[in-house]
Scaffold this active site. Structure first.
Site, short mmCIF file in Angstrom:
data_model
loop_
_atom_site.label_atom_id
_atom_site.label_comp_id
_atom_site.label_asym_id
_atom_site.label_seq_id
_atom_site.Cartn_x
_atom_site.Cartn_y
_atom_site.Cartn_z
N ARG A 45 0.88 -1.19 0.00
CA ARG A 45 0.00 0.00 0.00
C ARG A 45 0.91 1.23 0.00
O ARG A 45 2.12 1.12 0.09
CB ARG A 45 -1.00 0.00 1.15
CG ARG A 45 -0.66 -0.61 2.45
CD ARG A 45 0.45 0.05 3.22
NE ARG A 45 0.22 1.49 3.33
CZ ARG A 45 1.15 2.38 3.57
NH1 ARG A 45 2.43 2.02 3.70
NH2 ARG A 45 0.88 3.66 3.67
N ARG A 88 -7.58 -0.14 -6.65
CA ARG A 88 -7.81 0.94 -5.68
C ARG A 88 -7.98 2.25 -6.46
O ARG A 88 -7.14 2.56 -7.31
CB ARG A 88 -6.64 1.04 -4.68
CG ARG A 88 -6.49 -0.26 -3.85
CD ARG A 88 -5.59 -0.06 -2.66
NE ARG A 88 -6.20 0.81 -1.67
CZ ARG A 88 -5.52 1.34 -0.64
NH1 ARG A 88 -4.23 1.11 -0.51
NH2 ARG A 88 -6.14 2.11 0.23
N ASP A 236 -1.95 10.87 -1.97
CA ASP A 236 -2.38 9.84 -2.93
C ASP A 236 -2.72 10.44 -4.28
O ASP A 236 -2.66 9.77 -5.31
CB ASP A 236 -3.57 9.07 -2.37
CG ASP A 236 -3.08 8.17 -1.26
OD1 ASP A 236 -2.94 8.65 -0.13
OD2 ASP A 236 -2.79 7.00 -1.55
O1 MRU Z 1 -4.47 3.23 2.16
P1 MRU Z 1 -2.99 3.44 2.04
O2 MRU Z 1 -2.22 2.88 3.18
O3 MRU Z 1 -2.49 2.99 0.70
O4 MRU Z 1 -2.83 5.02 2.10
C1 MRU Z 1 -1.54 5.56 2.07
C2 MRU Z 1 -1.51 7.02 2.23
O5 MRU Z 1 -2.52 7.67 2.35
C3 MRU Z 1 -0.17 7.66 2.12
O6 MRU Z 1 -0.10 8.78 2.95
C4 MRU Z 1 0.05 8.10 0.66
O7 MRU Z 1 -0.15 7.01 -0.19
C5 MRU Z 1 1.40 8.65 0.45
S1 MRU Z 1 2.60 7.39 0.49
C6 MRU Z 1 4.10 8.00 0.06
#
Ligand code: MRU
Length: 344
Positions: A45, A88, A236
């Site tokens: 993730r 996702r 993201d």
């Molecule tokens: O749901 P996730 O764990 O994939 O979400 C991750 C985040 O929100 C991070 O802060 C984002 O991807 C930045 S990672 C460098």
């Protein structure tokens, strides 16, 4: 540095982030479907890691794809990319990676099937190397923004585990510490998936960077007590106007930072910047299973039948963001102009 993901002859190998911090185990995905499932179930993730994982999954699927001419391989590529694209919805790095693999295919579609397969593997491996270089560059650009000493709050995990190595927000913190700054990291636990307490704390402990885990509802109190000098988070997806989609709870932190006059920085590679999306209102927000909220470690913590919401991300408006740190430099408001300028 922990190997979040890597290309091997047997498939794509991931550290299983669902098991951390108590178990360091690895899974190897031998098919592209297994890679897609690893993204969906959050074995891997974090936006940049998701992007490179998808590229490697596509390369894996194409390596094993039957077909002895470009037309057949193109059909197979479309199917594999569709599967990856359904994993996702919020992290734009996923769609960036899929587009880049499609583009590479188009560039070499006149070549032999063997050459096409090899070129796609090389492209995915190139993205892996570029991601680490981007994190290191963000670290160099961002370190100067952090104070020479004091507390820095981060939310979720934007570290080596969320990238191919070094991290975005944690890369900035790592770089600042490497340059001699005496920082203490406050890691929001980040309910419901606990990326902060499980992953960020685990990474920083390995590096010997002083870290305190707080539950999400403690951030405001820590700011009020003067324990936080700056906030650094990842992203993201960043819209053209500088609105930032990041892990649920980021918006709350940004509002708190504004109230306490604490700078709020976002560190993200250009693969997270989506200039085709005008504002945060158009960013799709992933809704995840209610069970992530109703249960902790398999134990039910809410009454049967109660309503639950579980949006995985929120949008922080650009006006709350002090600066956006990218591998190409630091963008300052107004982001509609500064991001465009960095994009070139
Ligand atoms: O749901 P996730 O764990 O994939 O979400 C991750 C985040 O929100 C991070 O802060 C984002 O991807 C930045 S990672 C460098």
């Amino acid at each position: 540095m922990v190997k979040t993901l890597e290309w091997t002859d047997d498939g794509v190998r991931f550290i299983d982030q669902r098991k951390l911090p108590t178990e360091e185990s690895f899974v190897t995905c031998a098919t592209y479907e297994e890679v897609a499932e690893a993204i969906r179930n959050m074995t891997v993730r974090g936006a940049p890691a998701i992007g490179v994982a998808a590229a490697m999954g596509i390369a894996l699927g194409m390596r094993d794809a039957e077909g002895d001419h470009a037309g057949e391989l193109r059909r197979r590529l479309d199917e594999i990319c569709d599967t990856m694209g359904e994993t996702r919805p919020t992290a734009v790095n996923l769609f960036w990676a899929i587009e880049r693999m499609r583009r590479r295919f188009d560039e070499i579609s006149e070549s032999t099937p063997a050459q096409i397969r090899q070129a796609l593997i090389l492209e995915a491996q190139r993205m892996y190397v570029e991601d680490i270089a981007a994190c290191e560059a963000m670290g160099r650009h961002g370190a100067a923004l952090l104070p020479s000493s004091g507390g820095v709050l981060t939310h979720c995990n934007a570290g080596a585990l969320a990238t191919c190595g070094y991290g975005t927000a944690l890369g900035v913190i790592r770089s600042a510490v490497e340059s001699g700054k005496k920082l203490h990291v406050f890691a929001d636990e980040t309910r419901p998936f606990l990326q902060g307490s499980r992953l960020t704390a685990w990474e920083l402990m390995k590096d010997g960077i002083p870290t305190t885990v707080i539950s999400d509802n403690m951030a405001g109190a820590m700011m009020r007590l003067g324990k936080i000098c700056a906030v650094v988070v990842g992203a993201d997806r960043i819209a053209a106007n500088g609105d930032v989609a990041n892990k649920i709870g980021t918006y709350t932190v940004a509002v708190l930072a504004k109230e306490h006059a604490i700078p709020f920085y976002v560190a993200a590679p250009f693969s997270s910047i989506d200039l085709a999306t005008p504002t945060g209102a158009q960013i799709p927000i992933e809704q995840r299973s209610a069970r992530e909220v109703t249960h902790i470690s398999g134990k039910q913590i809410v009454p049967d039948g109660v309503k639950v919401e579980n949006p995985a991300f929120d949008v922080t408006p650009a006006r709350l963001v002090t600066a956006i740190i990218t591998e190409r430099g630091v963008a300052q408001p107004t982001y509609a102009e500064s991001l465009q300028k960095l994009a070139g």
